[in-house]
Design a protein around this motif. Structure first.
Motif, PDB file in Angstrom:
ATOM      1  N   ILE A   1       0.835  -1.192   0.000  1.00 29.73           N
ATOM      2  CA  ILE A   1       0.000   0.000   0.000  1.00 29.73           C
ATOM      3  C   ILE A   1       0.877   1.251   0.000  1.00 29.73           C
ATOM      4  CG2 ILE A   1      -1.825   1.275   1.219  1.00 29.73           C
ATOM      5  CD1 ILE A   1      -2.637  -1.505   0.084  1.00 29.73           C
TER       6      ILE A   1
ATOM      7  N   ILE B   1      -3.310   1.470  -3.862  1.00 29.12           N
ATOM      8  CA  ILE B   1      -4.173   2.103  -2.869  1.00 29.12           C
ATOM      9  C   ILE B   1      -4.736   1.073  -1.904  1.00 29.12           C
ATOM     10  CG2 ILE B   1      -6.254   3.500  -2.537  1.00 29.12           C
ATOM     11  CD1 ILE B   1      -3.841   4.927  -3.941  1.00 29.12           C
ATOM     12  N   ALA B   2      -5.059  -0.101  -2.420  1.00 30.82           N
ATOM     13  CA  ALA B   2      -5.571  -1.223  -1.632  1.00 30.82           C
ATOM     14  C   ALA B   2      -4.958  -2.474  -2.238  1.00 30.82           C
ATOM     15  CB  ALA B   2      -7.098  -1.273  -1.700  1.00 30.82           C
TER      16      ALA B   2
ATOM     17  N   LYS C   1      -9.915   7.815  -3.425  1.00 39.07           N
ATOM     18  CA  LYS C   1     -10.955   7.582  -2.418  1.00 39.07           C
ATOM     19  C   LYS C   1     -11.839   6.399  -2.800  1.00 39.07           C
ATOM     20  CE  LYS C   1     -11.029  12.406  -1.000  1.00 39.07           C
ATOM     21  NZ  LYS C   1     -11.754  13.678  -1.129  1.00 39.07           N
TER      22      LYS C   1
ATOM     23  N   GLU D   1     -10.049   3.154  -2.250  1.00 39.92           N
ATOM     24  CA  GLU D   1     -10.065   2.821  -0.820  1.00 39.92           C
ATOM     25  C   GLU D   1     -11.388   2.162  -0.434  1.00 39.92           C
ATOM     26  OE1 GLU D   1      -9.177   6.653   0.877  1.00 39.92           O
ATOM     27  OE2 GLU D   1      -7.006   6.340   0.728  1.00 39.92           O
TER      28      GLU D   1
ATOM     29  N   GLY E   1     -11.597  -1.286  -1.989  1.00 41.43           N
ATOM     30  CA  GLY E   1     -10.686  -2.196  -1.291  1.00 41.43           C
ATOM     31  C   GLY E   1     -11.272  -2.803  -0.028  1.00 41.43           C
ATOM     32  N   THR E   2     -12.258  -2.141   0.570  1.00 41.77           N
ATOM     33  CA  THR E   2     -12.893  -2.682   1.782  1.00 41.77           C
ATOM     34  C   THR E   2     -14.031  -3.640   1.452  1.00 41.77           C
ATOM     35  OG1 THR E   2     -14.539  -0.898   1.982  1.00 41.77           O
ATOM     36  CG2 THR E   2     -12.384  -0.563   3.061  1.00 41.77           C
TER      37      THR E   2
END
Length: 179
Positions: free
Chosen positions: A2, A26-27, A69, A72, A75-76
């Motif tokens: 990351i 980013i992820a 953003k 991100e 990525g979750t």
């Protein structure tokens, strides 16, 4: 890793592969990069989220801030280290983009989101661009507010991140004598 900035292998639909410099992870499995000049010249969305394992595009964004953003958020929601075929089978793309769209203006990487002509300079401007915009704004008698609205819908201004946009707007408004 990351935050790592590195080259990224971008896979094109025609089978060609391009090396994109300065892609940032980013992820896990997702990178953000600026689409290289010459590729997709009719797309004003110059920032892309890419799938590292396959080299395929996931989403396009007008600004780097929004691409980061969104990556991100994405990525979750999913394990992007998986192969593309596994992801395609397990992801509801409409749901994924709906979640991101609540916060950030991103679009699936599709050709229907294009403009006429070459807009690949979106998000990159020169002093000459500022002078040209100021001259036009002054000739049209635009206020600082009118300039702001016009910039938000035109290349190269609409692709700038917030601070860059504000700086360019201030320069144009001052040079045009707009209040």
């Amino acid at each position: 890793m990351i935050g790592e900035v590195r080259d990224y292998q971008l896979a094109m639909a025609d089978g060609q592969v391009y090396t994109v410099p300065l892609a940032k992870e980013i992820a896990p499995g997702l990178l953000v990069y600026r689409i290289p000049d010459g590729l997709h010249p009719s797309s004003p969305h110059r920032w892309r989220i890419g799938h590292d394992a396959s080299g395929l595009a996931v989403a396009d964004s007008m600004t780097e801030e929004d691409a980061v953003k969104t990556a991100e958020v994405f990525g979750t929601l999913v394990d992007w280290t998986q192969p593309a075929d596994v992801l395609r089978a397990g992801i509801d793309a409409d749901e994924l983009f709906a979640k991101a769209a609540r916060y950030y203006p991103v679009l699936p990487a599709r050709p229907e989101y294009r403009m006429r002509g070459d807009v690949s300079r979106n998000g990159v401007y020169t002093d000459a661009d500022v002078e040209e915009a100021a001259t036009a704004a002054k000739a049209d008698g635009l206020s600082a507010y009118d300039i702001l609205i016009a910039m938000s819908h035109t290349v190269p201004w609409m692709g700038l991140d917030i601070n860059q946009f504000n700086e360019a707007h201030d320069r144009i408004a001052r040079a045009a004598g707009a209040e």
